[in-house]
Every structure is written in C-alpha cells, then in structure tokens.
Design an enzyme around this catalytic site. Structure first.
Site, PDB file in Angstrom:
ATOM      1  N   CYS A 249     -38.652  26.676 -97.793  1.00 40.96           N
ATOM      2  CA  CYS A 249     -37.988  25.656 -96.973  1.00 40.96           C
ATOM      3  C   CYS A 249     -37.746  24.402 -97.811  1.00 40.96           C
ATOM      4  CB  CYS A 249     -38.854  25.322 -95.761  1.00 40.96           C
ATOM      5  SG  CYS A 249     -38.135  24.053 -94.691  1.00 40.96           S
TER       6      CYS A 249
ATOM      7  N   HIS B 157     -39.543  19.402 -90.069  1.00 39.46           N
ATOM      8  CA  HIS B 157     -39.526  20.805 -90.501  1.00 39.46           C
ATOM      9  C   HIS B 157     -38.924  21.706 -89.417  1.00 39.46           C
ATOM     10  CE1 HIS B 157     -40.594  24.767 -91.855  1.00 39.46           C
ATOM     11  NE2 HIS B 157     -41.036  24.967 -90.625  1.00 39.46           N
TER      12      HIS B 157
ATOM     13  N   CYS C  51     -37.078  21.318 -96.532  1.00 41.08           N
ATOM     14  CA  CYS C  51     -37.284  20.082 -95.776  1.00 41.08           C
ATOM     15  C   CYS C  51     -38.358  19.227 -96.470  1.00 41.08           C
ATOM     16  CB  CYS C  51     -37.694  20.397 -94.334  1.00 41.08           C
ATOM     17  SG  CYS C  51     -39.465  20.588 -94.077  1.00 41.08           S
TER      18      CYS C  51
ATOM     19  N   ASP D  87     -29.331  24.074 -76.658  1.00 41.32           N
ATOM     20  CA  ASP D  87     -30.154  22.888 -76.861  1.00 41.32           C
ATOM     21  C   ASP D  87     -31.567  23.230 -76.425  1.00 41.32           C
ATOM     22  OD1 ASP D  87     -29.389  22.662 -73.830  1.00 41.32           O
ATOM     23  OD2 ASP D  87     -31.083  21.312 -74.112  1.00 41.32           O
TER      24      ASP D  87
ATOM     25  N   ASP E 115     -26.151  15.929 -70.372  1.00 39.67           N
ATOM     26  CA  ASP E 115     -26.244  16.776 -69.191  1.00 39.67           C
ATOM     27  C   ASP E 115     -25.876  15.933 -67.967  1.00 39.67           C
ATOM     28  OD1 ASP E 115     -28.463  15.204 -68.665  1.00 39.67           O
ATOM     29  OD2 ASP E 115     -29.917  16.820 -68.915  1.00 39.67           O
ATOM     30  N   SER E 116     -25.813  16.594 -66.803  1.00 37.67           N
ATOM     31  CA  SER E 116     -25.276  15.899 -65.628  1.00 37.67           C
ATOM     32  C   SER E 116     -26.349  15.174 -64.834  1.00 37.67           C
ATOM     33  CB  SER E 116     -24.602  16.914 -64.712  1.00 37.67           C
ATOM     34  OG  SER E 116     -25.581  17.753 -64.116  1.00 37.67           O
ATOM     35  N   GLY E 117     -27.608  15.440 -65.138  1.00 41.60           N
ATOM     36  CA  GLY E 117     -28.704  14.860 -64.376  1.00 41.60           C
ATOM     37  C   GLY E 117     -29.202  15.765 -63.273  1.00 41.60           C
ATOM     38  N   GLY E 118     -28.384  16.739 -62.861  1.00 38.82           N
ATOM     39  CA  GLY E 118     -28.743  17.576 -61.720  1.00 38.82           C
ATOM     40  C   GLY E 118     -30.039  18.342 -61.919  1.00 38.82           C
TER      41      GLY E 118
ATOM     42  N   GLY F  30     -28.814  27.920 -65.236  1.00 44.33           N
ATOM     43  CA  GLY F  30     -29.740  28.664 -64.393  1.00 44.33           C
ATOM     44  C   GLY F  30     -30.522  29.741 -65.109  1.00 44.33           C
TER      45      GLY F  30
ATOM     46  N   ASP G  46     -24.374  19.793 -61.179  1.00 43.32           N
ATOM     47  CA  ASP G  46     -24.693  21.055 -60.516  1.00 43.32           C
ATOM     48  C   ASP G  46     -26.101  21.049 -59.959  1.00 43.32           C
ATOM     49  OD1 ASP G  46     -26.112  21.198 -62.902  1.00 43.32           O
ATOM     50  OD2 ASP G  46     -25.858  23.361 -63.087  1.00 43.32           O
TER      51      ASP G  46
ATOM     52  N   CYS H 252     -42.049  20.410 -96.334  1.00 36.90           N
ATOM     53  CA  CYS H 252     -42.394  21.555 -97.186  1.00 36.90           C
ATOM     54  C   CYS H 252     -42.247  21.229 -98.674  1.00 36.90           C
ATOM     55  CB  CYS H 252     -41.522  22.759 -96.828  1.00 36.90           C
ATOM     56  SG  CYS H 252     -41.854  23.400 -95.174  1.00 36.90           S
TER      57      CYS H 252
HETATM   58 ZN   LIG Z   1     -39.951  22.860 -93.984  1.00 33.47          ZN
END
Ligand SMILES: [Zn+2]
Length: 375
Positions: A304, A335, A306, A266, A92-95, A216, A146, A309
């Site tokens: 799941c 997870h 992962c 994100d 990101d730009s930091g703004g 925004g 921005d 799990c």
């Molecule tokens: Zn999981």
C-alpha cells in the site's frame, strides 16, 4: 454554466466504467464516495481525501440542516467553500436519516415532522424543503426525497412506502426545476419484491432523472439478499444514466455491486472503522489494537502506498491507538479510504481491459489468505 453528462467507456459483463462530468469536475465510475456527514470527512483534511483518489464526497442533509443550518451555509458561500472541497458533492435528501436518527417522527403525505437528535427542536421536512436545502448547500448531485422502511417489513408496508416515495419523487422533480450544471437522482424503492422494484423504476423513468439510486438496501437484509435484488434491479434502470447504491459497504459488497452494474456507492465504513482501530487491507480486516501487532515493525500492507503504510509500522499504529492519540484514527482512516479508492481504480482498469472476472477472483483469493503471519 456547463451541463452535466454521463459517458460509459466500457462494459464487462454487467460491470461498467465511465465518467460523470460536472462543472466542478469529473467523477470516474465506478466511484466510491467518502461520507462527510457534518461538512468534514472525520479525521481527514479535504486535500488528504482528494489524495486518496476521491472525486466526490457525500454530505448529509439531515445533519447540516440541524447544524449549522442550510441558510447559514448558503450565507457563507455554500458547502464547497465552507468545507474547502471544490470538487463535486452529492447530498442525500434527509429522508433516510430522519427515519433512523431523529425522535418523535410523524409521517404524512405532505412530509415528515421530527425532533432533532441534537437539541430536541422541531423540524418539518418535505420534498420541496429538501430540494431547497440541497440547493442552499450548493450540492452538485441532489437526491429526491424518499421514505425507506427498515427490513424486514411486510409487503403492504413496502408497497405503500414505495408509492409514497414515487409521489414525493414527482414533487422533488417539480420543485428542483431546471438547474443546468446540477443533477437530480431519483431513488428506486420496493424492498426485496421484484415486481415492486420494477413498478418503482417505471415510475421514476416516467418522471425522468439524471441518475437513479437503488435505495432501501443495506438496511439489515444481509449480503445474499442484497445481491439477489441487485441481480435484477439495475436492469430496470436506463443504461445511459448512472446507478447509485446507497450506503454500501464492505469491500466485498462493493465488488459484488459493481459486478452487478452499480456505478456509485457511499459508506461511512472506511472512516468509522479507521477511528476504532479496524483496518481494511487486500488480505481482509485487521484490528490494530490486537496485542500481536505490539512489536511488529512491518506496515499494515507492504504494497500500500498510503502514508500510514509508507511511514509507520504496525507497532506504532498499535501504540497510538492504545494511547488514544488523535493521529491513530487519522492514519487508519487515511489507509482505509486509500484502500477503498485503490479497489475502485483497479476495478475501473479491469472493466476497461475486459478482465473483471479475473480481477475479482484474485480479490477474493487474497482475502481468503487472511492477514500476514505474526513474526
Ligand atoms: Zn495503507
């Protein structure tokens, strides 16, 4: 160096799936980017982040410029080498974070002066310095600098801020220059005002970017207002460039954004929730610290794949959280990141198959069931 590109493979309604190609690898869209604020996705080894299915990470310019410093990271070979992540990184730009985290901000046409939230030291950030920092970090996708007002804000404040951000977008473009293999994204502003969103998009398209963010939003306006804006805002942006919704979100926010034509998102939510005992599953949100899990031998989600799990019970996860063991946050973060990436993969498949609406209905139906019944 190879160039970058964005190729759309399929569209279903407004939802799109495709691939962003960069010299550091391909990013399958729609993409969810885990947040590596301080050059780490908290609680996760980079190899593990990749195993969850992430093609790209987000790094925060504001945090990295303050500690350890962009010049230091550059001397150490750049952010990819520094944090042992060889795949694409968006910074990101930091703004936004200057406005939300730092003390004693002074905003002028030139840029913003602020004091570090870490040690009180004084810093200056401008479009040109933000481009320089993101170049020193070695970011693959650079964000224009921005300014973003918190909502609600009055229309004049939103309009003035948006027009300042558009002048900064031009300065960011000029400063970025021509860097083959790297992409620069502009950021649309304008709050919840449709005509300001259109004015902002038009200004950005005139400047010309490799991708466009909807900025925004997710700043306190609520899901209904956010979706209301996303019903029209992506339509102002070029179809042949990636569209990035910044800072979103919960699973149902992500699904609703993809449905409305967003390609990238994100959020700190999966990792931050994981550290506080909150798990996200197909059947909604679970607080693993709740006493009802104390003797439950079942996994968080039996479907799941992962490690949390596959290898551990709810009872174990409950125990390690109660005992403040480090593995607690690690397992739940894994997870959560896995689940978020699972949603993205399922959406990419559904869009490609032309079955997004049916997939979305099933997604909401499973969540409506709520968590499994206690034993
Ligand atoms: Zn999981």
């Amino acid at each position: 160096m190879a160039q970058t590109s964005f190729t759309l493979h399929a569209q279903d309604g407004q939802a799109r799936t495709g691939v962003i190609s960069t010299p550091r690898g391909e990013i399958r869209t729609p993409a969810f980017m885990p947040v590596g604020t301080a050059a780490t996705v908290k609680g996760m080894m980079p190899e593990s982040v990749r195993e969850t299915g992430a093609d790209i990470l987000l790094g925060n310019t504001y945090h990295l410029m303050l500690r350890p410093g962009a010049e230091r990271i550059d001397r150490l070979g750049g952010l990819h080498k520094f944090m042992n992540w060889e795949r694409p990184i968006l910074t990101d730009s930091g703004g936004f974070q200057v406005m939300s985290l730092s003390d004693l901000r002074k905003l002028t046409e030139e840029g913003v002066t602020f004091k570090s939230h870490i040690d009180g030291s004084k810093h200056h950030l401008t479009p040109e310095r933000s481009m320089e920092i993101q170049k020193l970090l070695g970011s693959d996708i650079v964000m224009a600098f921005d300014e973003c007002p918190a909502l609600p804000a009055d229309r004049k404040r939103i309009a003035d801020s948006m027009r300042l951000s558009m002048r900064w977008a031009q300065r960011s473009r000029d400063s970025f220059g021509d860097r083959p293999g790297h992409m620069l994204f502009g950021i649309m502003q304008g709050g919840l005002e449709q005509d300001l969103r259109e004015e902002s998009a038009t200004a950005l398209i005139d400047i010309g970017f490799d991708g466009y963010a909807v900025g925004g939003l997710a700043v306190g306006e609520g899901q209904e207002a956010m979706f209301g804006c996303l019903d029209y805002a992506p339509g102002f942006l070029p179809e042949d460039k990636p569209r990035y919704l910044m800072g979103v979100g919960k699973p149902d926010d992500i699904v609703g954004a993809v449905k409305r034509g967003i390609d990238m998102m994100d959020c700190v939510l999966p990792s931050r929730s994981g550290r506080t005992g909150q798990a996200w599953t197909r059947r909604g949100q679970i607080n693993i610290k709740n006493a009802r899990h104390a003797e439950d031998p079942r996994p968080l989600d039996e479907n799941c794949t992962c490690p949390a799990c596959r290898n551990y019970s709810r009872a174990y996860l409950h125990h390690v959280f109660k005992s403040n063991e480090m593995i607690a946050g690690m397992l739940l973060t894994w997870h959560n990141l896995h689940y978020f990436q699972q949603i993205m993969q399922e959406m990419r498949d559904a869009i490609a198959a032309g079955t997004f609406d049916a997939w979305e209905a099933e997604f909401h139906a499973q969540r409506a069931q709520g968590d499994i019944e206690p034993l």
